[in-house]
Motif scaffolding. Sequence first.
Motif, PDB file in Angstrom:
ATOM      1  N   ILE A   1      38.281  15.893   1.292  1.00 36.78           N
ATOM      2  CA  ILE A   1      38.964  15.903   0.004  1.00 36.78           C
ATOM      3  C   ILE A   1      39.068  17.362  -0.430  1.00 36.78           C
ATOM      4  O   ILE A   1      38.133  18.137  -0.258  1.00 36.78           O
ATOM      5  N   ARG A   2      40.194  17.742  -0.987  1.00 37.55           N
ATOM      6  CA  ARG A   2      40.409  19.151  -1.340  1.00 37.55           C
ATOM      7  C   ARG A   2      39.664  19.585  -2.602  1.00 37.55           C
ATOM      8  O   ARG A   2      39.184  20.702  -2.688  1.00 37.55           O
ATOM      9  N   THR A   3      39.589  18.688  -3.599  1.00 30.68           N
ATOM     10  CA  THR A   3      38.935  19.048  -4.856  1.00 30.68           C
ATOM     11  C   THR A   3      38.006  17.923  -5.309  1.00 30.68           C
ATOM     12  O   THR A   3      38.205  16.765  -4.953  1.00 30.68           O
ATOM     13  N   ASP A   4      37.014  18.297  -6.123  1.00 29.16           N
ATOM     14  CA  ASP A   4      36.130  17.282  -6.683  1.00 29.16           C
ATOM     15  C   ASP A   4      36.763  16.686  -7.946  1.00 29.16           C
ATOM     16  O   ASP A   4      37.890  17.043  -8.310  1.00 29.16           O
ATOM     17  N   ARG A   5      36.053  15.819  -8.617  1.00 33.11           N
ATOM     18  CA  ARG A   5      36.591  15.141  -9.810  1.00 33.11           C
ATOM     19  C   ARG A   5      36.914  16.105 -10.940  1.00 33.11           C
ATOM     20  O   ARG A   5      37.722  15.799 -11.803  1.00 33.11           O
ATOM     21  N   SER A   6      36.277  17.272 -10.922  1.00 36.02           N
ATOM     22  CA  SER A   6      36.525  18.280 -11.959  1.00 36.02           C
ATOM     23  C   SER A   6      37.625  19.256 -11.571  1.00 36.02           C
ATOM     24  O   SER A   6      37.884  20.214 -12.290  1.00 36.02           O
ATOM     25  N   GLY A   7      38.256  19.030 -10.419  1.00 34.45           N
ATOM     26  CA  GLY A   7      39.343  19.891  -9.973  1.00 34.45           C
ATOM     27  C   GLY A   7      38.895  21.150  -9.241  1.00 34.45           C
ATOM     28  O   GLY A   7      39.706  22.011  -8.922  1.00 34.45           O
ATOM     29  N   ARG A   8      37.596  21.265  -8.952  1.00 31.74           N
ATOM     30  CA  ARG A   8      37.075  22.431  -8.237  1.00 31.74           C
ATOM     31  C   ARG A   8      37.280  22.254  -6.734  1.00 31.74           C
ATOM     32  O   ARG A   8      37.080  21.158  -6.200  1.00 31.74           O
ATOM     33  N   ALA A   9      37.676  23.333  -6.076  1.00 33.53           N
ATOM     34  CA  ALA A   9      37.888  23.287  -4.625  1.00 33.53           C
ATOM     35  C   ALA A   9      36.577  22.942  -3.926  1.00 33.53           C
ATOM     36  O   ALA A   9      35.518  23.475  -4.262  1.00 33.53           O
ATOM     37  N   LEU A  10      36.662  22.033  -2.962  1.00 34.56           N
ATOM     38  CA  LEU A  10      35.500  21.681  -2.155  1.00 34.56           C
ATOM     39  C   LEU A  10      35.444  22.583  -0.926  1.00 34.56           C
ATOM     40  O   LEU A  10      36.488  22.995  -0.397  1.00 34.56           O
ATOM     41  N   PRO A  11      34.243  22.863  -0.439  1.00 32.07           N
ATOM     42  CA  PRO A  11      34.144  23.639   0.801  1.00 32.07           C
ATOM     43  C   PRO A  11      34.674  22.808   1.955  1.00 32.07           C
ATOM     44  O   PRO A  11      34.852  21.594   1.824  1.00 32.07           O
ATOM     45  N   ARG A  12      34.899  23.429   3.057  1.00 33.95           N
ATOM     46  CA  ARG A  12      35.390  22.689   4.230  1.00 33.95           C
ATOM     47  C   ARG A  12      34.779  23.301   5.461  1.00 33.95           C
ATOM     48  O   ARG A  12      34.872  24.504   5.673  1.00 33.95           O
ATOM     49  N   TYR A  13      34.115  22.494   6.241  1.00 36.99           N
ATOM     50  CA  TYR A  13      33.592  22.979   7.508  1.00 36.99           C
ATOM     51  C   TYR A  13      34.766  23.116   8.458  1.00 36.99           C
ATOM     52  O   TYR A  13      35.518  22.176   8.671  1.00 36.99           O
ATOM     53  N   ARG A  14      34.944  24.288   8.977  1.00 37.88           N
ATOM     54  CA  ARG A  14      36.087  24.561   9.859  1.00 37.88           C
ATOM     55  C   ARG A  14      35.625  24.566  11.308  1.00 37.88           C
ATOM     56  O   ARG A  14      34.710  25.294  11.665  1.00 37.88           O
ATOM     57  N   SER A  15      36.244  23.734  12.075  1.00 36.19           N
ATOM     58  CA  SER A  15      36.004  23.785  13.517  1.00 36.19           C
ATOM     59  C   SER A  15      37.219  23.209  14.212  1.00 36.19           C
ATOM     60  O   SER A  15      37.787  22.223  13.759  1.00 36.19           O
TER      61      SER A  15
END
Length: 174
Positions: A116-130
């Motif tokens: 998911i790109r953002t949490d319920r508050s609209g903050r960007a979520l981290p993303r493990y990149r591989s």
Amino acid sequence: MRRTRTRIVAGVACAGVAVLALAAAGARVNTSKSIPLGLYWASSAPVDKGVYILFCPPQRSVFDDARDRGYIGAGFCPGGYGYMMKRVVATRDDTVAVADDGVRVNGELLAHSAPIRTDRSGRALPRYRSGRYKLGESELLPMSDASATSFDARYFGPIERAQIRSVLRPLITW
């Protein structure tokens, strides 16, 4: 009136002692969406694919942010993190890839795993990149199999076996 109050206090104290005794013996209650809600028993069973685990998150900035934002609780793990409960979906020599459509283990797309790109508050979520990543000898991938919104390895990546505190066996779940 005083006698009733004393009985209530004594009853609450006894219940509290019983809960503490059960926790010390290995009972764990899950109230998060990470794994099915319910009562679990901590064990020293071998860690393998498919088991539920209780682990301390490694000290990384992604977990500092997760604690500060309320994705994980504060607790007694190093870094002041609370324990996390997840299912092990990949272990040594499994190939993992995290993409926009979800997490793949050995080419198979896992249910509920699309980041998911953002949490319920609209903050960007981290993303493990591989792209594609082969897990090492002591690595494993903890994921939720119960919720598409759980904070799990699609955001923080693999963990080390040393982080695991116990294998959890479901007793009563719903």
